[in-house]
Write a protein that holds these residues in place. Structure first.
Motif, PDB file in Angstrom:
ATOM      1  N   PHE A   1      33.251  37.448  23.080  1.00 28.00           N
ATOM      2  CA  PHE A   1      33.284  36.855  24.416  1.00 28.00           C
ATOM      3  C   PHE A   1      32.960  37.918  25.470  1.00 28.00           C
ATOM      4  N   PRO A   2      32.443  37.487  26.631  1.00 30.20           N
ATOM      5  CA  PRO A   2      32.056  38.454  27.666  1.00 30.20           C
ATOM      6  C   PRO A   2      33.196  39.384  28.043  1.00 30.20           C
ATOM      7  N   ARG A   3      32.843  40.630  28.225  1.00 29.77           N
ATOM      8  CA  ARG A   3      33.831  41.663  28.522  1.00 29.77           C
ATOM      9  C   ARG A   3      33.987  41.842  30.024  1.00 29.77           C
TER      10      ARG A   3
ATOM     11  N   TRP B   1      15.899  40.304  36.410  1.00 33.76           N
ATOM     12  CA  TRP B   1      15.071  41.336  35.785  1.00 33.76           C
ATOM     13  C   TRP B   1      15.796  42.673  35.849  1.00 33.76           C
ATOM     14  N   ARG B   2      16.158  43.180  34.677  1.00 31.97           N
ATOM     15  CA  ARG B   2      16.863  44.460  34.585  1.00 31.97           C
ATOM     16  C   ARG B   2      18.062  44.512  35.530  1.00 31.97           C
ATOM     17  N   GLY B   3      18.763  43.413  35.603  1.00 33.48           N
ATOM     18  CA  GLY B   3      19.950  43.324  36.450  1.00 33.48           C
ATOM     19  C   GLY B   3      19.676  42.964  37.891  1.00 33.48           C
ATOM     20  N   LYS B   4      18.405  42.959  38.307  1.00 39.27           N
ATOM     21  CA  LYS B   4      18.065  42.596  39.675  1.00 39.27           C
ATOM     22  C   LYS B   4      17.864  41.086  39.782  1.00 39.27           C
ATOM     23  N   VAL B   5      18.214  40.548  40.938  1.00 41.15           N
ATOM     24  CA  VAL B   5      18.180  39.110  41.171  1.00 41.15           C
ATOM     25  C   VAL B   5      16.960  38.757  42.018  1.00 41.15           C
ATOM     26  N   LEU B   6      16.286  37.657  41.680  1.00 41.29           N
ATOM     27  CA  LEU B   6      15.138  37.221  42.479  1.00 41.29           C
ATOM     28  C   LEU B   6      15.646  36.564  43.758  1.00 41.29           C
ATOM     29  N   MET B   7      15.215  37.133  44.904  1.00 42.97           N
ATOM     30  CA  MET B   7      15.675  36.651  46.193  1.00 42.97           C
ATOM     31  C   MET B   7      14.493  36.498  47.143  1.00 42.97           C
TER      32      MET B   7
ATOM     33  N   LEU C   1      14.325  36.495  27.645  1.00 46.76           N
ATOM     34  CA  LEU C   1      14.990  36.794  26.383  1.00 46.76           C
ATOM     35  C   LEU C   1      15.972  35.692  26.034  1.00 46.76           C
ATOM     36  N   MET C   2      16.619  35.163  27.059  1.00 46.30           N
ATOM     37  CA  MET C   2      17.644  34.144  26.864  1.00 46.30           C
ATOM     38  C   MET C   2      17.963  33.513  28.215  1.00 46.30           C
ATOM     39  N   ASN C   3      18.706  32.413  28.189  1.00 44.89           N
ATOM     40  CA  ASN C   3      19.181  31.825  29.433  1.00 44.89           C
ATOM     41  C   ASN C   3      20.649  31.469  29.288  1.00 44.89           C
TER      42      ASN C   3
ATOM     43  N   ALA D   1      24.950  34.994  41.867  1.00 47.70           N
ATOM     44  CA  ALA D   1      24.228  36.210  41.509  1.00 47.70           C
ATOM     45  C   ALA D   1      25.098  37.167  40.703  1.00 47.70           C
ATOM     46  N   ALA D   2      26.350  37.329  41.114  1.00 45.02           N
ATOM     47  CA  ALA D   2      27.257  38.219  40.389  1.00 45.02           C
ATOM     48  C   ALA D   2      27.491  37.713  38.972  1.00 45.02           C
ATOM     49  N   SER D   3      27.680  36.415  38.833  1.00 45.46           N
ATOM     50  CA  SER D   3      27.898  35.836  37.508  1.00 45.46           C
ATOM     51  C   SER D   3      26.671  36.033  36.626  1.00 45.46           C
ATOM     52  N   ALA D   4      25.490  35.791  37.201  1.00 49.97           N
ATOM     53  CA  ALA D   4      24.244  35.932  36.446  1.00 49.97           C
ATOM     54  C   ALA D   4      24.036  37.371  36.004  1.00 49.97           C
ATOM     55  N   ARG D   5      24.254  38.312  36.905  1.00 47.30           N
ATOM     56  CA  ARG D   5      24.054  39.716  36.562  1.00 47.30           C
ATOM     57  C   ARG D   5      25.036  40.163  35.493  1.00 47.30           C
ATOM     58  N   ALA D   6      26.289  39.776  35.626  1.00 52.89           N
ATOM     59  CA  ALA D   6      27.310  40.218  34.683  1.00 52.89           C
ATOM     60  C   ALA D   6      27.076  39.665  33.283  1.00 52.89           C
ATOM     61  N   ILE D   7      26.781  38.364  33.171  1.00 47.89           N
ATOM     62  CA  ILE D   7      26.663  37.761  31.847  1.00 47.89           C
ATOM     63  C   ILE D   7      25.386  38.192  31.148  1.00 47.89           C
ATOM     64  N   THR D   8      24.274  38.310  31.878  1.00 49.16           N
ATOM     65  CA  THR D   8      23.046  38.781  31.233  1.00 49.16           C
ATOM     66  C   THR D   8      23.165  40.256  30.852  1.00 49.16           C
ATOM     67  N   GLY D   9      23.865  41.024  31.657  1.00 45.72           N
ATOM     68  CA  GLY D   9      24.099  42.426  31.319  1.00 45.72           C
ATOM     69  C   GLY D   9      24.944  42.578  30.074  1.00 45.72           C
TER      70      GLY D   9
END
Length: 321
Positions: free
Chosen positions: A181-183, A42-48, A71-73, A139-147
């Motif tokens: 492609f992801p930057r 959510w807005r770059g934050k990870v559910l923990m 929005l997407m997965n 978590a880092a991968s999830a935040r980066a790609i969704t961002g």
């Protein structure tokens, strides 16, 4: 550097499984299988969940109401235990509580989704040093790609709207056929030493007492070594001779790859660029040991989890080789 992959966000063992990204049928089955792990972002934050000193990721079942906001997965990959991880960007969800204004440097506020009271959305920088290597990498991968998806919804070639493809690892433009492609932006961060001392600097916008190693973005057509020498000289006026690579760290805030290097200064006079640095100084090993012990009121230790802290710790322990 033998310890290079011990840096936070590295060495977790996530298998990206690029071979599955184009297989929609296989991913559909995996996402609904017993080994699926669905992580809300959510807005770059990870559910923990769990205690502050040992938080763990809090994946939810695919049927969770929280995922209805997605929005997407994105398919992240396969963990060593055989679990298949998916990230879901649920940014459209609006918390009921009024959020306090976050700190200008780090948002420490936490949000709880109704019905998930044992979990909370946490800013990754606030938890990264307490996470396991695998959780941190996921978590880092999830935040980066969704961002990346959140800021690249339109084709950079023709301006038309683009759509996610390849399990979230590409965007395609139907209008002109372009593939995006992801930057990742390469950044050099430098452990610059002269004899028994290391060069430290601070940005004007950092919290009081915060110092770190000098760093800067690489430029097109530039080698890592040239970038190290240019950035250090531009910011501090210190000339650098030999440069060697030490370690790297994915830094998903929002999309950098920190390239840690050791450079040997050929002179010690400092001439600041005030647009980049408020202060820079040489700090001896003995002084840095006091900083790490919290015994220097004028300088705080580098943030745990950041590559600057990792490089300085290994320098102090004489473990750069």
């Amino acid at each position: 550097m033998r310890h290079a992959e011990e840096v936070t966000f590295g060495g977790g063992g996530l298998n990206r499984r690029g071979d599955l990204r184009a297989d929609a049928a296989a991913l559909y089955a995996l996402a609904r299988g017993p080994m699926a792990r669905h992580l809300p972002i959510w807005r770059g934050k990870v559910l923990m969940q769990g205690p502050e000193d040992a938080p763990t990721l809090a994946p939810q079942p695919l049927s969770s109401p929280a995922l209805e906001h997605a929005l997407m997965n994105v398919f992240l990959g396969e963990a060593p235990d055989g679990a298949f991880w998916f990230a879901h960007d649920i940014t459209p969800w609006q918390p009921n509580e009024i959020l306090e204004a976050p700190d200008s440097f780090l948002d420490r506020s936490e949000q709880i989704y109704p019905g998930l009271e044992e979990a909370r959305f946490i800013e990754l920088r606030a938890a990264m040093a307490q996470m396991t290597p695998l959780d941190a990498e996921i978590a880092a991968s999830a935040r980066a790609i969704t961002g990346w998806h959140a800021t690249h919804g339109f084709c950079a070639k023709c301006g038309a709207a683009s759509v996610a493809a390849q399990a979230g690892w590409e965007r395609h433009c139907a209008a002109c056929g372009a593939h995006h492609f992801p930057r990742t932006d390469p950044v050099v961060i430098m452990l610059i030493t002269h004899g028994n001392s290391v060069l430290m600097g601070r940005s004007p916008i950092w919290p009081e007492g915060m110092f770190s190693l000098l760093a800067g973005f690489m430029e097109p057509g530039e080698t890592i070594e040239a970038a190290v020498r240019r950035e250090v000289f531009e910011e501090s006026g210190v000339p650098v001779g030999p440069v060697r690579y030490l370690a790297s760290q994915p830094w998903p805030f929002p999309a950098s790859l920190m390239i840690g290097c050791h450079g040997e200064a050929t002179a010690t006079d400092i001439t600041l660029d005030p647009k980049e640095l408020e202060d820079a100084r040489w700090v001896s090993r003995e002084e840095m040991l006091d900083v790490f012990a919290g015994n220097n009121p004028a300088m705080k230790p580098a943030r745990r989890g950041a590559i600057a802290q990792f490089l300085l710790s290994n320098w102090l322990a004489d473990r750069l080789d």
